[in-house]
Scaffold this active site. Structure first.
Site, mmCIF file in Angstrom:
data_model
loop_
_atom_site.group_PDB
_atom_site.id
_atom_site.type_symbol
_atom_site.label_atom_id
_atom_site.label_comp_id
_atom_site.label_asym_id
_atom_site.label_seq_id
_atom_site.Cartn_x
_atom_site.Cartn_y
_atom_site.Cartn_z
ATOM 1 N N GLU A 180 0.811 -1.135 0.067
ATOM 2 C CA GLU A 180 0.067 0.010 -0.093
ATOM 3 C C GLU A 180 0.934 1.147 -0.037
ATOM 4 O O GLU A 180 1.732 1.354 1.253
ATOM 5 C CB GLU A 180 -0.904 0.095 1.181
ATOM 6 C CG GLU A 180 -1.652 1.282 1.262
ATOM 7 C CD GLU A 180 -2.733 1.209 2.356
ATOM 8 O OE1 GLU A 180 -3.393 2.365 2.402
ATOM 9 O OE2 GLU A 180 -2.878 0.452 3.086
ATOM 10 N N LYS A 312 -8.432 -15.203 16.272
ATOM 11 C CA LYS A 312 -8.477 -14.962 14.850
ATOM 12 C C LYS A 312 -10.067 -14.623 14.389
ATOM 13 O O LYS A 312 -10.551 -14.728 13.277
ATOM 14 C CB LYS A 312 -8.167 -15.925 13.889
ATOM 15 C CG LYS A 312 -6.320 -16.232 14.278
ATOM 16 C CD LYS A 312 -5.993 -17.501 13.394
ATOM 17 C CE LYS A 312 -4.700 -17.654 13.614
ATOM 18 N NZ LYS A 312 -4.138 -18.891 13.091
ATOM 19 N N ASP A 388 1.767 -14.252 12.769
ATOM 20 C CA ASP A 388 0.619 -14.700 12.116
ATOM 21 C C ASP A 388 0.036 -13.739 11.637
ATOM 22 O O ASP A 388 -0.863 -13.041 12.458
ATOM 23 C CB ASP A 388 -0.124 -15.763 12.799
ATOM 24 C CG ASP A 388 -1.018 -16.502 12.447
ATOM 25 O OD1 ASP A 388 -1.682 -16.215 11.230
ATOM 26 O OD2 ASP A 388 -1.744 -17.581 13.077
ATOM 27 N N HIS A 486 -2.640 9.938 -1.468
ATOM 28 C CA HIS A 486 -2.989 8.443 -2.263
ATOM 29 C C HIS A 486 -2.624 8.557 -3.950
ATOM 30 O O HIS A 486 -2.100 7.736 -4.308
ATOM 31 C CB HIS A 486 -4.095 7.948 -1.884
ATOM 32 C CG HIS A 486 -3.878 7.114 -0.620
ATOM 33 N ND1 HIS A 486 -3.944 5.627 -0.616
ATOM 34 C CD2 HIS A 486 -4.131 7.517 0.777
ATOM 35 C CE1 HIS A 486 -3.889 5.104 0.835
ATOM 36 N NE2 HIS A 486 -4.084 6.327 1.374
#
Length: 512
Positions: A180, A312, A388, A486
């Site tokens: 990004e 998660k 993770d 951006h």
């Protein structure tokens, strides 16, 4: 009819591509493969090492070589070309998932290369074999049995460094693996503003990984007795002794119990040293439940993880009780820095934070989402350091608070992150590149004197980096600079359609 090679006028083939095509043609009909080489004087069926790669044995010869009882499987495979191994795999004689085991640890790259070919040729696009997905020059010995199965390569992600950022008096580079644009640059701007005020101070409020099994009982009465036993000093002591017998690092801190009908849930909380700790706590939990079963033989463990952990998945219990490392990071940014570096004002930032991060998130019914983009920074650091990435779900739960200080002249900013789940040993931290990043931060491996300190330091760094990212994005929003940034760093203006709506006026334009 013999197969033919077809090339379009626009096709571009390298010598490697041509070799792949020729080999595929030879294997269309294995029974009509190239003649076998002449036997050596000793009568051995092994291939001459100087023989060209495109020389193929027939399937029957390949099978005879492979199943020769006088050699190990790895020795037999070493006598066959890649295409001949693929031929065996296509006939079900070699399992593609087991190639590393069959070839041995000194031929891991060859195993990956052959698997790519097998998968590629059986797929619709047939593109993997000659794709840009890299697979060479990688240490697969760190991957096998630890990080991934059925490996066909690796995915390079750009690694940037924001900062440096002063955290608790020490300067750290902030490693961020991301695709990004603007993320690293924006975080660096936040670091600059935070450093101008003396850097970030952090507090570690809790450290404990959790596992929450689900256990069934014959009735609610028996379940109630079991809950009372676990909650009692006697039960807690028995569970703790069994749990801690499995590891010198696993220290049971708490047992939280709950009933749903005749099903009981126990949330184990334990320290895990410098490991993130899921394997460690799972092993300890299993042992503790064995001790519990001695008291309640009729109990049935439905699942070692009953979603009471919670791992998660977004969950209020993590947000309230914490999971992993719970960290609060704080800094004071001078008002003149807010104006010169962040291009906004203390008043506008505080107002935006309340309306966006607090009220807006509450309107959405968010759980732990009272922030601008904590997941952006945390996940980038997770990828860079071998964590993770799926645990960003709970790890990025964060509340960002801003308020004026020093008579309204300066900005006080903090982030509260109760669930940063990180480790510096085990999992993806065994990979060479990720170890290099941890080494750059000074937290590689286990701390030699204080078990757990390296993982705690990493959590403090992450929370501080999130603070920098929050400050910079909120400033860009308050100043109306987000889209411009951006457009400059993350998107091609040629491919971006023109705005079809009027620009929303910034706070400075709204005030009378």
């Amino acid at each position: 009819m013999a197969p033919t090679l077809q090339f379009s006028a626009a096709s571009r083939f390298s010598l490697r591509d041509l070799e792949h095509k020729l080999k595929q043609v030879h294997l269309v009909n294995p029974a009509k493969s190239l003649p076998s080489p002449p036997s050596s004087d000793s009568g051995s069926t092994s291939r001459n090492e100087e023989e060209p790669d495109y020389f193929l044995h027939s399937y029957s010869d390949c099978l005879a070589i492979y199943e020769d009882p006088s050699r190990s499987k790895s020795e037999s495979l070493a006598l066959l070309s890649d295409e001949e191994v693929i031929l065996l795999a296509n006939h079900g004689k070699v399992a593609p998932y087991a190639l590393e085991k069959l070839f041995g640890m000194d031929r891991l790259e060859r195993a990956v290369s052959i698997r790519r070919a097998i998968i590629s040729r059986s797929s619709a696009t047939k593109s993997l074999e000659s794709s840009n997905i890299p697979y060479t020059h990688y240490d697969y010995s760190r991957v096998i049995g630890a990080c991934c199965e059925n490996v066909v390569g690796y995915i390079p992600i750009p690694l940037g460094v924001a900062g440096p950022l002063k955290v608790d008096g020490k300067s750290y580079p902030i490693p961020m693996a991301t695709a990004e644009g603007t993320l690293v640059a924006s975080t660096s701007r936040g670091c600059k503003a935070l450093n101008a005020g003396g850097g970030v101070s952090t507090v570690l409020t809790s450290d404990g990984m959790t596992r929450g099994p689900a256990i069934d009982f014959p009735s609610v009465k028996v379940a109630g007795k079991a809950k009372a036993w676990v909650d009692s000093p006697e039960g807690h002591a028995a569970m703790k002794e069994a749990f801690e017998s499995t590891s010198r690092f696993a220290k049971l801190k708490n047992l939280k119990t709950a009933l749903a009908g005749r099903t009981m849930y126990i949330r184990f909380t334990t320290t895990t040293g410098d490991a993130m700790g899921m394997n460690m706590i799972s092993k300890g939990t299993e042992k503790a439940l064995e001790a519990m079963k001695e008291q309640f033989p009729e109990m049935a463990v439905l699942a070692l993880s009953g979603n009471y952990c919670t791992d998660k998945k977004p969950a209020a219990i993590n947000w309230i009780e914490g999971r992993g490392k719970s960290v609060v990071a704080e800094a004071v940014v001078p008002g003149d820095v807010v104006k010169s570096v962040l291009k906004t004002t203390v008043k506008d930032l505080c107002n935006l934070n309340v309306k966006k991060n607090l009220i807006g998130s509450a309107m959405a019914g968010s759980i732990g989402g009272f922030n601008a983009h904590a997941a952006n920074i945390l996940t980038a650091i997770f990828l860079a350091t071998g964590q993770d990435p799926a645990q960003n779900v709970e790890s990025s739960q964060c509340m960002t608070l801003l308020e004026p200080t020093n008579d309204g002249q300066d900005l006080l900013i903090s982030v509260t992150m109760p669930c940063i789940e990180v480790g510096t040993v085990g999992g993806g931290t065994v990979l060479a590149a990720q170890q290099g990043v941890l080494e750059m931060l000074g937290v590689k491996g286990a701390h030699p004197q204080q078990p757990g300190k390296n993982a705690q330091t990493l959590a403090r760094i992450i929370a501080s980096a999130v603070l920098a990212g929050e400050l910079s994005l909120l400033s860009a929003l308050a100043a109306g600079h987000l889209i411009k940034a951006h457009m400059a760093h993350n998107r091609s203006q040629v491919n971006t359609p023109a705005s079809s709506q009027p620009v929303t006026p910034g706070p400075s334009l709204v005030r009378s």
